[in-house]
Design a protein around this motif. Structure first.
Motif, short mmCIF file in Angstrom:
data_model
loop_
_atom_site.label_atom_id
_atom_site.label_comp_id
_atom_site.label_asym_id
_atom_site.label_seq_id
_atom_site.Cartn_x
_atom_site.Cartn_y
_atom_site.Cartn_z
N GLN A 159 0.82 -1.21 0.00
CA GLN A 159 0.00 0.00 0.00
C GLN A 159 0.85 1.26 0.00
O GLN A 159 0.39 2.33 -0.35
CB GLN A 159 -0.92 0.01 1.23
N GLN A 160 2.12 1.15 0.41
CA GLN A 160 2.99 2.32 0.51
C GLN A 160 3.52 2.76 -0.84
O GLN A 160 3.57 3.94 -1.14
CB GLN A 160 4.17 2.02 1.46
N GLU A 161 3.97 1.80 -1.66
CA GLU A 161 4.54 2.13 -2.96
C GLU A 161 3.68 1.53 -4.07
O GLU A 161 4.05 0.56 -4.70
CB GLU A 161 5.98 1.62 -3.04
N MET A 162 2.56 2.14 -4.29
CA MET A 162 1.61 1.67 -5.28
C MET A 162 2.11 1.99 -6.69
O MET A 162 2.50 3.12 -6.96
CB MET A 162 0.27 2.37 -5.04
N PRO A 163 2.13 0.98 -7.58
CA PRO A 163 2.52 1.26 -8.97
C PRO A 163 1.60 2.30 -9.61
O PRO A 163 0.44 2.43 -9.23
CB PRO A 163 2.37 -0.11 -9.66
N GLN A 164 2.13 3.02 -10.57
CA GLN A 164 1.40 4.09 -11.24
C GLN A 164 0.04 3.62 -11.77
O GLN A 164 -0.97 4.31 -11.61
CB GLN A 164 2.25 4.64 -12.41
N GLU A 165 0.01 2.43 -12.39
CA GLU A 165 -1.24 1.97 -12.99
C GLU A 165 -2.32 1.66 -11.97
O GLU A 165 -3.50 1.55 -12.31
CB GLU A 165 -1.01 0.76 -13.90
#
Length: 197
Positions: A159-165
């Motif tokens: 949840q911290q580093e969500m991919p752009q898509e």
């Protein structure tokens, strides 16, 4: 039916069709066709004897290149891993799923990006389930490890580093994808435990 479809030539045809639809199938009808083909591949993969064909024909690598985001697909392409696993390292011309550009050179990683549409969400679920099942076959498991399938699934849980898509997904879509990723990871831990270390 899964026995009749479980022939190398048939699986190669599926690879070629999937390569085409994943690289140029942006219309709604294309996405429906792609998902229908994934349902057929899911049924083919239910027969254990068919699973090694997914690795042998390069279908496993092609599908795995779409199991993560665009960044992961670019890494697989740029490192040459995708071309190698597709069996194209000795073949001249554009690789499967890539289109030649106007100057005749191979384009970057030509593919239709997955969105948060219902059809693309369904595709992810079908794709991950089929790929996870195929990993009971050692050749498929090796391809999955080389393509970083486990890290691709784990990225959906962060949840911290969500991919752009994923930034346009609703919380319900995110939760559904996380559950499907967990289900696939649960299945994979028995086939590729070293990928979790």
């Amino acid at each position: 039916a899964s026995e009749a479809l479980g022939q190398e030539e048939v699986v190669e045809c599926f690879r070629d069709f999937m390569g085409a639809v994943l690289s140029r199938g942006y219309r709604f009808k294309d996405k429906i066709f792609r998902n229908d083909m994934m349902v057929l591949l899911m049924y083919i993969s239910k027969r254990e004897e068919n699973r090694p064909l997914f690795a042998k024909t390069g279908l496993m690598a092609l599908l795995l290149s779409h199991a993560g985001g665009e960044a992961r697909r670019k890494v697989l392409h740029d490192s040459g891993v995708l071309r190698e696993l597709l069996g194209e390292e000795d073949r001249p011309g554009p690789s499967l799923g890539n289109s030649p550009s106007k100057d005749g050179k191979q384009s970057r990683v030509a593919s239709v990006a997955l969105t948060n549409s219902q059809e693309d969400m369904e595709f992810r679920m079908l794709l991950w389930g089929t790929l996870s099942r195929c990993c009971s076959s050692e050749p498929c498991a090796q391809v999955a490890v080389r393509c970083g399938f486990v890290p691709a699934l784990l990225a959906n849980l962060d949840q911290q580093e969500m991919p752009q898509e994923q930034r346009q997904w609703t919380s319900e879509q995110r939760r559904k994808v996380q559950l499907e990723a967990l289900s696939s990871l649960f299945q994979l831990v028995q086939y590729v435990p070293d990928a979790f270390l």
